[in-house]
Write a protein that holds these residues in place. Structure first.
Motif, PDB file in Angstrom:
ATOM      1  N   PRO A  37       0.759  -1.365  -0.537  1.00 32.28           N
ATOM      2  CA  PRO A  37      -0.137  -0.461   0.303  1.00 32.28           C
ATOM      3  C   PRO A  37       0.493   1.295   0.083  1.00 32.28           C
ATOM      4  CG  PRO A  37      -0.660  -1.475   1.859  1.00 32.28           C
ATOM      5  CD  PRO A  37       0.725  -2.329   1.340  1.00 32.28           C
ATOM      6  N   LEU A  38       0.391   2.443  -0.668  1.00 31.92           N
ATOM      7  CA  LEU A  38       1.179   3.924  -0.975  1.00 31.92           C
ATOM      8  C   LEU A  38       0.950   4.571   0.782  1.00 31.92           C
ATOM      9  CD1 LEU A  38       1.182   4.495  -4.829  1.00 31.92           C
ATOM     10  CD2 LEU A  38       2.305   3.176  -3.315  1.00 31.92           C
ATOM     11  N   PRO A  48       5.287   7.068  -5.999  1.00 32.23           N
ATOM     12  CA  PRO A  48       5.528   6.112  -6.557  1.00 32.23           C
ATOM     13  C   PRO A  48       6.534   6.083  -7.355  1.00 32.23           C
ATOM     14  CG  PRO A  48       3.077   5.677  -6.960  1.00 32.23           C
ATOM     15  CD  PRO A  48       3.186   6.836  -6.730  1.00 32.23           C
ATOM     16  N   VAL A  49       7.609   6.337  -7.176  1.00 33.00           N
ATOM     17  CA  VAL A  49       8.700   6.251  -8.246  1.00 33.00           C
ATOM     18  C   VAL A  49       9.535   5.474  -9.180  1.00 33.00           C
ATOM     19  CG1 VAL A  49       9.525   7.962  -6.765  1.00 33.00           C
ATOM     20  CG2 VAL A  49      10.466   5.619  -6.323  1.00 33.00           C
ATOM     21  N   ALA A  63       8.665   4.093  -3.683  1.00 36.37           N
ATOM     22  CA  ALA A  63       7.623   5.456  -3.638  1.00 36.37           C
ATOM     23  C   ALA A  63       8.185   6.257  -2.542  1.00 36.37           C
ATOM     24  CB  ALA A  63       5.910   5.046  -2.935  1.00 36.37           C
ATOM     25  N   GLU A  64       8.259   7.808  -2.732  1.00 40.74           N
ATOM     26  CA  GLU A  64       8.808   8.640  -2.064  1.00 40.74           C
ATOM     27  C   GLU A  64       7.871   9.418  -0.308  1.00 40.74           C
ATOM     28  OE1 GLU A  64       9.353  11.918  -5.085  1.00 40.74           O
ATOM     29  OE2 GLU A  64      11.048  11.071  -4.309  1.00 40.74           O
ATOM     30  N   ALA A  65       7.931   9.550   0.586  1.00 39.55           N
ATOM     31  CA  ALA A  65       7.264  10.415   0.996  1.00 39.55           C
ATOM     32  C   ALA A  65       6.560  11.868   0.199  1.00 39.55           C
ATOM     33  CB  ALA A  65       7.518  10.386   2.561  1.00 39.55           C
ATOM     34  N   THR A  66       5.770  12.440   0.755  1.00 43.78           N
ATOM     35  CA  THR A  66       5.581  13.537  -0.556  1.00 43.78           C
ATOM     36  C   THR A  66       4.932  14.504   0.536  1.00 43.78           C
ATOM     37  OG1 THR A  66       2.828  12.407   0.086  1.00 43.78           O
ATOM     38  CG2 THR A  66       4.249  12.103  -1.877  1.00 43.78           C
ATOM     39  N   ASP A  98      -4.351   2.647  -3.494  1.00 48.68           N
ATOM     40  CA  ASP A  98      -3.566   2.019  -3.929  1.00 48.68           C
ATOM     41  C   ASP A  98      -2.604   1.702  -3.586  1.00 48.68           C
ATOM     42  OD1 ASP A  98      -5.050   3.694  -6.191  1.00 48.68           O
ATOM     43  OD2 ASP A  98      -4.275   5.707  -5.617  1.00 48.68           O
ATOM     44  N   CYS A  99      -2.202   0.846  -4.621  1.00 54.87           N
ATOM     45  CA  CYS A  99      -1.138  -0.346  -3.707  1.00 54.87           C
ATOM     46  C   CYS A  99       0.027  -0.085  -5.385  1.00 54.87           C
ATOM     47  CB  CYS A  99      -1.332  -2.141  -3.551  1.00 54.87           C
ATOM     48  SG  CYS A  99      -2.701  -1.547  -2.039  1.00 54.87           S
TER      49      CYS A  99
END
Length: 110
Positions: A37-38, A48-49, A63-66, A98-99
């Motif tokens: 999970p995001l 996501p990256v 995925a990076e922290a926003t 979202d995953c």
């Protein structure tokens, strides 16, 4: 602060250690797929990256922290990203999030 539950003295559950204390520790096989999970908690969803079709290694940033209250997501297995989208997450309500879905290559390399 409002208390939701009141358990005077707490709850004491039986240990059932006899079910496993005579068994050797076993290593589990690498799963065929993982759903990551995001959103890792109450904070913002990670961005996501990686993209679908990309090969990833175990431990790689996916995925990076926003925001301040957000968490990065890293690969728990090596393999190929096969989907980035909405999937059911393990929550009593059956909600979807979202995953990033990774299909294992069976190598589990870092």
């Amino acid at each position: 602060m409002r208390k939701l539950w009141n358990f005077p003295g707490g709850i004491r559950l039986p240990g059932f250690k006899q079910l496993s204390n005579n068994e050797a520790v076993r290593h589990l096989p690498v799963p065929e797929q993982v759903y990551l999970p995001l959103r890792q908690h109450i904070g913002a969803m990670a961005k996501p990256v990686v993209s679908v079709g990309e090969r990833v290694s175990k431990g790689q940033l996916l995925a990076e922290a926003t925001s301040f209250i957000s968490a990065p997501v890293h690969a728990s297995i090596s393999g190929t990203v096969i989907d980035i989208g909405e999937h059911t997450v393990p929550h009593p309500s059956g909600i979807t999030e979202d995953c990033i879905v990774i299909e294992s290559d069976g190598k589990d390399h870092w």
